[in-house]
Design an enzyme around this catalytic site. Structure first.
Site, PDB file in Angstrom:
ATOM      1  N   LYS A  78      41.467  -8.202 -57.136  1.00  0.00           N
ATOM      2  CA  LYS A  78      40.432  -9.227 -57.375  1.00  0.00           C
ATOM      3  C   LYS A  78      39.555  -8.821 -58.557  1.00  0.00           C
ATOM      4  O   LYS A  78      39.030  -7.708 -58.597  1.00  0.00           O
ATOM      5  CB  LYS A  78      39.601  -9.449 -56.103  1.00  0.00           C
ATOM      6  CG  LYS A  78      38.888  -8.221 -55.570  1.00  0.00           C
ATOM      7  CD  LYS A  78      38.136  -8.587 -54.302  1.00  0.00           C
ATOM      8  CE  LYS A  78      37.378  -7.406 -53.750  1.00  0.00           C
ATOM      9  NZ  LYS A  78      36.364  -6.836 -54.626  1.00  0.00           N
ATOM     10  N   CYS A 138      30.953  -5.895 -52.259  1.00  0.00           N
ATOM     11  CA  CYS A 138      32.212  -6.652 -52.141  1.00  0.00           C
ATOM     12  C   CYS A 138      32.498  -7.140 -50.719  1.00  0.00           C
ATOM     13  O   CYS A 138      33.111  -8.198 -50.538  1.00  0.00           O
ATOM     14  CB  CYS A 138      33.358  -5.821 -52.685  1.00  0.00           C
ATOM     15  SG  CYS A 138      33.223  -5.638 -54.487  1.00  0.00           S
ATOM     16  N   ASP A 198      38.521  -2.920 -50.700  1.00  0.00           N
ATOM     17  CA  ASP A 198      38.268  -1.951 -51.792  1.00  0.00           C
ATOM     18  C   ASP A 198      38.152  -0.482 -51.354  1.00  0.00           C
ATOM     19  O   ASP A 198      37.268   0.252 -51.849  1.00  0.00           O
ATOM     20  CB  ASP A 198      36.996  -2.344 -52.568  1.00  0.00           C
ATOM     21  CG  ASP A 198      37.112  -3.715 -53.213  1.00  0.00           C
ATOM     22  OD1 ASP A 198      38.150  -4.374 -53.054  1.00  0.00           O
ATOM     23  OD2 ASP A 198      36.138  -4.138 -53.879  1.00  0.00           O
TER      24      ASP A 198
HETATM   25  C1  C5J Z   1      32.513  -2.877 -54.255  1.00  0.00           C
HETATM   26  C2  C5J Z   1      31.052  -2.304 -56.055  1.00  0.00           C
HETATM   27  N1  C5J Z   1      33.782  -2.747 -53.888  1.00  0.00           N
HETATM   28  N2  C5J Z   1      30.149  -1.765 -55.241  1.00  0.00           N
HETATM   29  N3  C5J Z   1      32.239  -2.720 -55.580  1.00  0.00           N
HETATM   30  O1  C5J Z   1      31.632  -3.092 -53.442  1.00  0.00           O
HETATM   31  O2  C5J Z   1      30.836  -2.409 -57.244  1.00  0.00           O
END
Ligand code: C5J
Length: 224
Positions: A129, A162, A24
């Site tokens: 995802k 994530c 991400d």
């Molecule tokens: C991730 C989030 N990528 N913090 N998303 O950690 O909402």
């Protein structure tokens, strides 16, 4: 076999059965003016890991590791976003709402893209995802099994959401996991520290962590 000096103890892997997973690294989480910043988070620490992630990507590409990039990303009609997930967050700043870089966490929007500095190369896998974890509703496990992957190196953001969720899901599915310490970050420094501590506690309950320099040293030692 590559042997990395890791915590709480060593991590060994064969490059041919190992993938690097970069979680991400999206504009909305990392860039000033994105969704993460609009929530009041300081994005500076996240932006600061970009050089380490680039080093890690370079290393993985040099060693011909499979490289996987994920994006937290929903279909524009949000049919893949359970109401319970959509209901979280601040009103007006929820998944699908109009954010500063387009609709929040929606596929194809500017904020949903991976930062140019760490962009996927042709042939690398990009996994959209709908969950925090990378296995939920993605078919990724089946693809990894078909490819003979048993070990995963992790990087990306955010460490406690994530990244940690994906690592725990991976460990439950039988993968050996290593998180690269300087290549992951949280908006909350204490959450990153705690996540690293949780991973390595109790003999490495969901995996191992290592410094990027330890991974680099291990791979260079092995170079012909
Ligand atoms: C991730 C989030 N990528 N913090 N998303 O950690 O909402």
């Amino acid at each position: 076999m590559i042997q990395v000096d890791a915590r709480p103890d060593g991590f060994s892997f064969e490059p041919s059965s190992t993938a690097l997973v970069v979680i991400d690294m999206q504009r909305d989480f990392i860039e000033p003016g994105g969704f993460g910043a609009a929530l009041g988070n300081d994005v500076t620490p996240l932006k600061a890991i970009v050089p380490a992630v680039r080093r890690l990507l370079a290393l993985a590409r040099q060693q011909s590791l499979l490289v996987i990039h994920t994006r937290e990303s929903h279909l524009p009609d949000l049919s893949d976003c359970p109401p319970a997930k959509q209901a979280h967050g601040l009103p007006g700043m929820r998944i699908g709402d109009q954010g500063p870089m387009g609709r929040i966490l929606v596929h194809g929007e500017p904020g949903n893209q991976i930062l140019e500095e760490v962009a996927p190369l042709a042939g690398e896998w990009v996994i959209d995802k709908p969950g925090k974890g990378m296995f939920y509703a993605t078919g990724l496990h089946e693809r990894l099994v078909a490819r003979g992957i048993s070990h995963l190196l992790f990087a990306g953001v955010t460490t406690e959401v994530c990244v940690q969720t994906s690592m725990r899901e991976a460990n439950d599915r039988g993968y050996r996991c290593l998180l690269v310490e300087e290549a992951t970050e949280s908006y909350f420094p204490e959450f990153k520290r705690s996540t690293l501590d949780m991973i390595i506690a109790q003999g490495g309950i969901v995996g191992r962590t290592a410094r990027l320099s330890a991974l680099e040293a291990a791979l260079h030692e092995d170079a012909p």
